[in-house]
Design a protein around this motif. Structure first.
Motif, PDB file in Angstrom:
ATOM      1  N   PRO A 181       6.572  69.321   1.226  1.00 45.69           N
ATOM      2  CA  PRO A 181       6.529  68.043   0.518  1.00 45.69           C
ATOM      3  C   PRO A 181       5.798  66.935   1.278  1.00 45.69           C
ATOM      4  CG  PRO A 181       8.706  68.408   1.420  1.00 45.69           C
ATOM      5  CD  PRO A 181       7.904  69.636   1.733  1.00 45.69           C
ATOM      6  N   GLN A 182       5.661  67.072   2.617  1.00 47.56           N
ATOM      7  CA  GLN A 182       5.032  66.016   3.415  1.00 47.56           C
ATOM      8  C   GLN A 182       3.517  66.020   3.247  1.00 47.56           C
ATOM      9  OE1 GLN A 182       5.311  63.838   5.986  1.00 47.56           O
ATOM     10  NE2 GLN A 182       7.429  63.876   6.639  1.00 47.56           N
ATOM     11  N   PRO A 183       2.897  64.874   2.958  1.00 46.28           N
ATOM     12  CA  PRO A 183       1.437  64.868   2.779  1.00 46.28           C
ATOM     13  C   PRO A 183       0.679  65.330   4.023  1.00 46.28           C
ATOM     14  CG  PRO A 183       2.397  62.776   2.105  1.00 46.28           C
ATOM     15  CD  PRO A 183       3.497  63.563   2.697  1.00 46.28           C
TER      16      PRO A 183
ATOM     17  N   THR B 131       4.370  74.460  -0.857  1.00 42.78           N
ATOM     18  CA  THR B 131       5.800  74.174  -0.741  1.00 42.78           C
ATOM     19  C   THR B 131       6.127  72.968   0.126  1.00 42.78           C
ATOM     20  OG1 THR B 131       5.980  75.659   1.128  1.00 42.78           O
ATOM     21  CG2 THR B 131       6.424  76.575  -1.028  1.00 42.78           C
TER      22      THR B 131
ATOM     23  N   ALA C 221       7.753  58.683   8.184  1.00 44.77           N
ATOM     24  CA  ALA C 221       7.128  58.706   6.863  1.00 44.77           C
ATOM     25  C   ALA C 221       7.846  59.635   5.897  1.00 44.77           C
ATOM     26  CB  ALA C 221       5.671  59.132   6.996  1.00 44.77           C
ATOM     27  N   ASP C 222       9.035  60.075   6.252  1.00 49.00           N
ATOM     28  CA  ASP C 222       9.725  61.011   5.374  1.00 49.00           C
ATOM     29  C   ASP C 222       9.992  60.411   3.999  1.00 49.00           C
ATOM     30  OD1 ASP C 222       9.850  63.158   7.067  1.00 49.00           O
ATOM     31  OD2 ASP C 222      11.561  62.314   8.143  1.00 49.00           O
ATOM     32  N   MET C 223      10.035  59.084   3.990  1.00 51.99           N
ATOM     33  CA  MET C 223      10.298  58.452   2.691  1.00 51.99           C
ATOM     34  C   MET C 223       9.134  58.656   1.733  1.00 51.99           C
ATOM     35  SD  MET C 223       9.797  54.512   3.734  1.00 51.99           S
ATOM     36  CE  MET C 223       8.340  53.881   4.507  1.00 51.99           C
ATOM     37  N   MET C 224       7.968  59.036   2.277  1.00 55.52           N
ATOM     38  CA  MET C 224       6.845  59.263   1.382  1.00 55.52           C
ATOM     39  C   MET C 224       6.905  60.628   0.723  1.00 55.52           C
ATOM     40  SD  MET C 224       3.766  57.809   3.597  1.00 55.52           S
ATOM     41  CE  MET C 224       2.593  58.471   2.439  1.00 55.52           C
ATOM     42  N   ALA C 225       7.726  61.497   1.278  1.00 50.55           N
ATOM     43  CA  ALA C 225       7.720  62.861   0.780  1.00 50.55           C
ATOM     44  C   ALA C 225       8.486  62.959  -0.527  1.00 50.55           C
ATOM     45  CB  ALA C 225       8.352  63.780   1.812  1.00 50.55           C
ATOM     46  N   ASP C 226       8.017  63.823  -1.409  1.00 56.68           N
ATOM     47  CA  ASP C 226       8.794  64.170  -2.582  1.00 56.68           C
ATOM     48  C   ASP C 226       9.947  65.059  -2.132  1.00 56.68           C
ATOM     49  OD1 ASP C 226       6.822  62.890  -3.987  1.00 56.68           O
ATOM     50  OD2 ASP C 226       5.633  64.723  -4.177  1.00 56.68           O
TER      51      ASP C 226
ATOM     52  N   LEU D 226      10.381  77.768  -7.085  1.00 59.98           N
ATOM     53  CA  LEU D 226       8.993  77.434  -6.778  1.00 59.98           C
ATOM     54  C   LEU D 226       8.583  78.037  -5.443  1.00 59.98           C
ATOM     55  CD1 LEU D 226       6.431  75.868  -7.496  1.00 59.98           C
ATOM     56  CD2 LEU D 226       7.353  73.949  -6.217  1.00 59.98           C
TER      57      LEU D 226
ATOM     58  N   PRO E  32      10.206  52.112  -1.863  1.00 64.99           N
ATOM     59  CA  PRO E  32       8.996  52.708  -1.296  1.00 64.99           C
ATOM     60  C   PRO E  32       8.376  53.779  -2.168  1.00 64.99           C
ATOM     61  CG  PRO E  32      10.955  53.281  -0.022  1.00 64.99           C
ATOM     62  CD  PRO E  32      11.354  52.224  -0.978  1.00 64.99           C
TER      63      PRO E  32
ATOM     64  N   ARG F   7      12.082  68.348  -1.550  1.00 63.66           N
ATOM     65  CA  ARG F   7      11.666  69.700  -1.220  1.00 63.66           C
ATOM     66  C   ARG F   7      11.725  70.555  -2.476  1.00 63.66           C
ATOM     67  NH1 ARG F   7      10.335  72.561   2.870  1.00 63.66           N
ATOM     68  NH2 ARG F   7      11.030  74.700   3.048  1.00 63.66           N
ATOM     69  N   PRO F   8      10.696  71.352  -2.724  1.00 64.82           N
ATOM     70  CA  PRO F   8      10.682  72.111  -3.973  1.00 64.82           C
ATOM     71  C   PRO F   8      11.818  73.123  -4.027  1.00 64.82           C
ATOM     72  CG  PRO F   8       8.887  72.783  -2.519  1.00 64.82           C
ATOM     73  CD  PRO F   8       9.486  71.555  -1.924  1.00 64.82           C
TER      74      PRO F   8
ATOM     75  N   PHE G  70       0.687  54.702   3.571  1.00 67.95           N
ATOM     76  CA  PHE G  70       1.913  54.495   4.336  1.00 67.95           C
ATOM     77  C   PHE G  70       2.077  53.030   4.690  1.00 67.95           C
ATOM     78  CE2 PHE G  70       3.775  54.396   8.687  1.00 67.95           C
ATOM     79  CZ  PHE G  70       5.078  54.630   8.282  1.00 67.95           C
TER      80      PHE G  70
END
Lengths: 314, 97, 96, 113
Positions: free
Chosen positions: D26-28, D24, A80-85, A92, D104, A87-88, D90
């Motif tokens: 990024p992963q939900p 910080t 599911a890494d593709m769902m992540a924005d 930040l 995606p 990295r800040p 997902f």
């Protein structure tokens, strides 16, 4: 420094290390396992704080159900890494670190500067225990002195299950949650799923029953019953129910419904909403607790099973 | 009488602690998943059994004693079944890797 | 007696911490999942000793709950691991 | 330093850690876990305050204990709802990625069930 304090420092250090691991480790799966271990060990801290009721809740939630929920999600979201924005950025992260350190420092200061002698409601809770006939003060607070909170908490559970169900695709509306699990009927998992639930059901009922006088209660017992149900489902021995089935929905509202009825009866015949007549207090509370245990077991099981995925027709 | 009980507690709990030590050494030293699983489920369950045995003389009532034995039996059941499941999953993962 | 039990708590807790560190480092997911199994034995032993040392009788009930439920996370992991995500229609993993 | 203080400091650190991870990461799913860590720290603070209020033969004030039990239940149901939302999102974005109609990262709303 006494030896007890050393033990407490070691316990706190282990738990905190797991917390740090949960936050900093790059892999999501490792972080999830770390958090499950954290949840199990926090139950030890609660025992050490002499709050066995909370320890039981933490063990049932952190150990059993929460672990299944988080680990199942982590296993499904492997890619599911593709769902992540992204990295800040460094700025930040530095800001977040500063904010977090500040928050933790303020809280630590508050802990060190707590007033002495500490305010407490324990004497009041013990002094009024006669009104219910139960000798576990935590159950008294949950079921009588702050009964409104407990009733609304059950409504929150109901809202959560409605929220989960509303995520079902149109084709599966009112259908069965989750995949149909398959397992070798003569394999290890099926063996465990035949052997453990009878024991677990006895323990769940025992925890509910002992809750009137010792640590325990409806939620802890219900959580144990829910895990036994899930075990049978995961081993392929039982299927998840149709969520549109009338009996499922009846069980889901039975606990809060009975609670509300008793509360309204208190308004009509007694002093106020949710006031129990002292002579009937114990049987009324036990009746509500039994109904709530069933509701909690069904709700927690269905919450973990997730949104319906299979349509009503096979 | 009380002295005999305390001696039994000290002996059994110390032996249990030794098996926890052995299990941890195994976890630290063994090279792969299956051997570590072996160290974890066998040595640690023996350790738990000895700790339970040591606490039995200190139990307040017969019911507490029965619960203690029940805890150990549940631990044994969990160790025996889950180790098989994890081992199978580990082998499955290796074949697919 | 209390001192001895407290020392035993500290020792088993230290063993538990070492074991957890070694397991969580991996390398595989199966190694990491053993962490819950480790708490199912070491954590329960700690809890029982702690409850007896501090005379908290309800610790036995907490230990009973933990013993019953500590296996569940492993089972959830195995179920997902063996079904290879085919049953629920989501994408399969890359490392297959 | 008494044991209560040790656990109080541990709770404060857990709150800080959870806050940092929540901002910080990024992963939900990691955000959900960090939020739960934060919540567990807050519950522990309640436990520490309750432990200090031990009186009348009880080791811990029953009122904070009852509040924490209610809080744990509510936190669990919120987590379950969040994870159901995440899995659904997902699933939707994965099917979008497979059919190749959109990337995606796009808004999953346009797929519609």
């Amino acid at each position: 420094m006494s030896i007890e304090t050393v033990i407490e420092i070691v316990l706190a250090a282990v738990v905190l290390t797991l917390g740090v691991w949960t936050i900093v480790v790059p892999e999501t799966f490792s972080a999830t396992v770390g958090f499950v271990a954290y949840g199990l060990l926090v139950a030890l801290i609660w025992v050490r704080l002499d709050a066995a009721d909370v320890a039981l809740t933490e063990a049932a939630i952190g150990g059993g159900l929460g672990g299944v929920l988080l680990l199942g999600a982590a296993a499904r979201l492997r890619d599911a890494d593709m769902m992540a924005d992204a990295r800040p950025g460094k700025l930040l992260r530095a800001g977040a670190a500063a904010l977090s350190v500040l928050t933790a420092a303020v809280l630590a200061g508050v802990v060190l500067l707590l007033p002495d002698p500490a305010p407490t409601l324990a004497p009041a809770a013990v002094a009024n225990a006669w009104a219910t006939g139960l000798s576990n003060p935590v159950t008294n607070v949950l079921m009588a002195f702050r009964a409104m909170d407990t009733m609304l908490e059950k409504v929150v559970l109901l809202l959560a299950i409605i929220g989960v169900w509303s995520l079902a695709p149109d084709s599966a509306w009112g259908g069965r949650p989750g995949p149909r699990h398959q397992a070798d009927p003569r394999g290890v998992l099926a063996f465990l799923a035949r052997l453990l639930p009878p024991v677990g059901i006895v323990i769940g009922i025992y925890i509910l029953w002992t809750g009137s006088d010792h640590p325990g209660g409806a939620f802890q017992g219900g959580a144990i019953l829910a895990s036994m149900w899930l075990l049978a489902i995961m081993a392929g021995l039982a299927d998840t129910p149709l969520v549109s089935h009338r009996s499922v929905r009846f069980i889901l509202v039975a606990g809060p419904g009975l609670f509300l009825l008793v509360g309204l009866a208190g308004l009509l015949f007694g002093a106020a909403f949710l006031s129990y007549p002292p002579a009937l207090a114990k049987p009324l509370i036990l009746g509500i607790e039994i109904a709530m245990t069933l509701t909690i077991a069904a709700t927690l099981g269905l919450l973990l099973a997730g949104a319906p995925e299979r349509s009503t027709e096979p | 009488m009380s002295l005999a009980r305390d001696v039994m507690t000290i002996a059994a709990v110390s032996a249990g602690a030794f098996f926890f030590l052995a299990g941890t050494v195994g976890l630290l030293r063994f090279p792969d998943t299956l051997t570590r699983l072996h160290a974890l489920t066998k040595a640690d369950n023996l350790g738990l059994g000895l700790v339970v045995l040591g606490l039995l003389p200190q139990a307040a009532s017969l019911r507490d004693g029965l619960k203690l034995v029940g805890i150990w039996l549940l631990g044994l059941l969990a160790g025996a079944t889950v180790s098989q499941l994890i081992a199978r999953a580990a082998r499955h993962g290796q074949l697919n890797r | 007696m209390t001192e001895f039990l407290t020392v035993a708590v500290g020792f088993i807790l230290a063993m538990l911490a070492l074991g957890l560190l070694s397991i969580l480092r991996g390398p595989g997911d199966a190694d990491r999942v053993m962490a819950t199994q480790l708490i199912g034995t070491g954590g329960i032993a700690t809890l029982l000793l702690l409850g007896t040392a501090a005379s908290i009788p309800a610790a036995i009930d907490v230990a009973l709950t933990l013993a019953l439920l500590a296996t569940f996370t492993s089972i959830a992991f195995v179920k997902k691991g063996l079904s290879r995500f085919a049953a629920d229609g989501t994408a399969s993993t890359e490392d297959e | 330093m008494s044991g209560v203080t040790v656990f109080g400091l541990c709770a404060a650190a857990a709150v800080g850690l959870g806050l940092y991870g929540l901002i910080t990461n990024p992963q939900p799913l990691r955000k959900i876990i960090a939020f739960n860590l934060l919540g567990s720290g807050v519950f522990l603070l309640f436990g520490v305050v309750g432990r200090r209020g031990a009186a009348a033969g009880m080791g811990n004030d029953p009122v904070p204990q009852a509040l924490v039990i209610t809080g744990v239940v509510v936190a669990f149901s919120a987590t379950a709802l969040a994870i159901a939302l995440l899995l659904r999102l997902f699933q939707t974005s994965a099917s979008v990625a497979r059919s190749g109609r959109a990337s995606p990262g796009d808004d999953p709303d346009q797929v519609g069930g």
